[in-house]
Design a protein around this motif. Sequence first.
Motif, PDB file in Angstrom:
ATOM      1  N   ALA A   1      -7.070  -5.144  -3.481  1.00  0.00           N
ATOM      2  CA  ALA A   1      -6.152  -5.097  -4.622  1.00  0.00           C
ATOM      3  C   ALA A   1      -5.505  -3.717  -4.730  1.00  0.00           C
ATOM      4  O   ALA A   1      -4.300  -3.607  -5.006  1.00  0.00           O
ATOM      5  N   ALA A   2      -6.289  -2.670  -4.505  1.00  0.00           N
ATOM      6  CA  ALA A   2      -5.736  -1.310  -4.553  1.00  0.00           C
ATOM      7  C   ALA A   2      -4.708  -1.108  -3.440  1.00  0.00           C
ATOM      8  O   ALA A   2      -3.674  -0.474  -3.647  1.00  0.00           O
ATOM      9  N   LYS A   3      -4.988  -1.628  -2.270  1.00  0.00           N
ATOM     10  CA  LYS A   3      -4.034  -1.518  -1.156  1.00  0.00           C
ATOM     11  C   LYS A   3      -2.748  -2.262  -1.480  1.00  0.00           C
ATOM     12  O   LYS A   3      -1.640  -1.769  -1.244  1.00  0.00           O
ATOM     13  N   LEU A   4      -2.869  -3.476  -2.038  1.00  0.00           N
ATOM     14  CA  LEU A   4      -1.686  -4.260  -2.398  1.00  0.00           C
ATOM     15  C   LEU A   4      -0.851  -3.563  -3.472  1.00  0.00           C
ATOM     16  O   LEU A   4       0.370  -3.708  -3.508  1.00  0.00           O
ATOM     17  N   ALA A   5      -1.490  -2.789  -4.330  1.00  0.00           N
ATOM     18  CA  ALA A   5      -0.783  -2.090  -5.404  1.00  0.00           C
ATOM     19  C   ALA A   5       0.075  -0.931  -4.899  1.00  0.00           C
ATOM     20  O   ALA A   5       0.889  -0.396  -5.645  1.00  0.00           O
ATOM     21  N   THR A   6      -0.067  -0.557  -3.633  1.00  0.00           N
ATOM     22  CA  THR A   6       0.669   0.597  -3.106  1.00  0.00           C
ATOM     23  C   THR A   6       2.072   0.258  -2.611  1.00  0.00           C
ATOM     24  O   THR A   6       2.802   1.153  -2.205  1.00  0.00           O
TER      25      THR A   6
ATOM     26  N   ASN B   1     -10.665  -1.643  -0.795  1.00  0.00           N
ATOM     27  CA  ASN B   1     -10.302  -2.434  -1.962  1.00  0.00           C
ATOM     28  C   ASN B   1      -8.923  -3.047  -1.705  1.00  0.00           C
ATOM     29  O   ASN B   1      -7.907  -2.337  -1.709  1.00  0.00           O
TER      30      ASN B   1
ATOM     31  N   LYS C   1       2.412  -9.157   0.581  1.00  0.00           N
ATOM     32  CA  LYS C   1       2.934  -9.853  -0.597  1.00  0.00           C
ATOM     33  C   LYS C   1       4.046 -10.777  -0.105  1.00  0.00           C
ATOM     34  O   LYS C   1       4.882 -10.366   0.715  1.00  0.00           O
TER      35      LYS C   1
ATOM     36  N   ASP D   1       5.632  -2.806  -2.814  1.00  0.00           N
ATOM     37  CA  ASP D   1       6.271  -3.937  -3.480  1.00  0.00           C
ATOM     38  C   ASP D   1       7.000  -4.879  -2.517  1.00  0.00           C
ATOM     39  O   ASP D   1       7.331  -5.996  -2.882  1.00  0.00           O
TER      40      ASP D   1
ATOM     41  N   SER E   1      -4.440 -14.392  -3.766  1.00  0.00           N
ATOM     42  CA  SER E   1      -3.997 -14.799  -5.100  1.00  0.00           C
ATOM     43  C   SER E   1      -2.715 -15.601  -4.949  1.00  0.00           C
ATOM     44  O   SER E   1      -1.937 -15.393  -4.025  1.00  0.00           O
TER      45      SER E   1
ATOM     46  N   HIS F   1      -0.450 -13.172  -2.683  1.00  0.00           N
ATOM     47  CA  HIS F   1      -1.009 -12.096  -1.863  1.00  0.00           C
ATOM     48  C   HIS F   1      -1.903 -12.715  -0.806  1.00  0.00           C
ATOM     49  O   HIS F   1      -2.720 -13.588  -1.111  1.00  0.00           O
TER      50      HIS F   1
ATOM     51  N   GLU G   1       5.150 -15.082  -6.409  1.00  0.00           N
ATOM     52  CA  GLU G   1       4.492 -14.081  -5.580  1.00  0.00           C
ATOM     53  C   GLU G   1       3.042 -14.467  -5.298  1.00  0.00           C
ATOM     54  O   GLU G   1       2.308 -14.877  -6.203  1.00  0.00           O
TER      55      GLU G   1
END
Length: 117
Positions: free
Chosen positions: A8-13, A6, A35, A15, A56, A93, A91
Motif C-alpha cells: 500500500a505504501a509503494k502504491l501511494a508513491t 508494504n 494502478k 498516480d 483492491s 490495484h 481504479e
Amino acid sequence: MAKSINLAAKLATFDEKWSPRTVASFNGHDVMVVKVEGEFRWHSHADTDDFFLVLSGEIEIRLRDGPVTVTAGEMFVVPKGVEHCPIAEKEAHLLLIEPTGTPNTGDARTAADRKVI
C-alpha cells in the motif's frame, strides 16, 4: 537487515495508471504493483504467462472466448500466447509477477518504461 515491503505504501508513491513499478526481484522475476483504470489494450506474451493478483478493486480480463472477472484477493493467470485485454471500470490495484524485462504490452516498442520503487 532485510525489511518487509508494504505494498500500500509503494502504491501511494505514484498516480500513473497502467505503469507497473517493480518492488522486488527474485529468481529472474520482477514483483510489481500497478494502478489500473479504464481499458488497456489487446495483447499477448509469446514466451511467458501473465499473472494478475488483485489487491483492491476489480478487473475484467477479456479473452477471445469470454471475460474473466477477478476481484480483490483473487488471482488469474493468462497462459502464454493467449490474447487478452484487462479492463477496470474503477481504479484497481494489482500485484504482477513476470520474468524481468517482460514488456507489459507484449511488445518492447509500446511497453511502459520499467521503474523500480
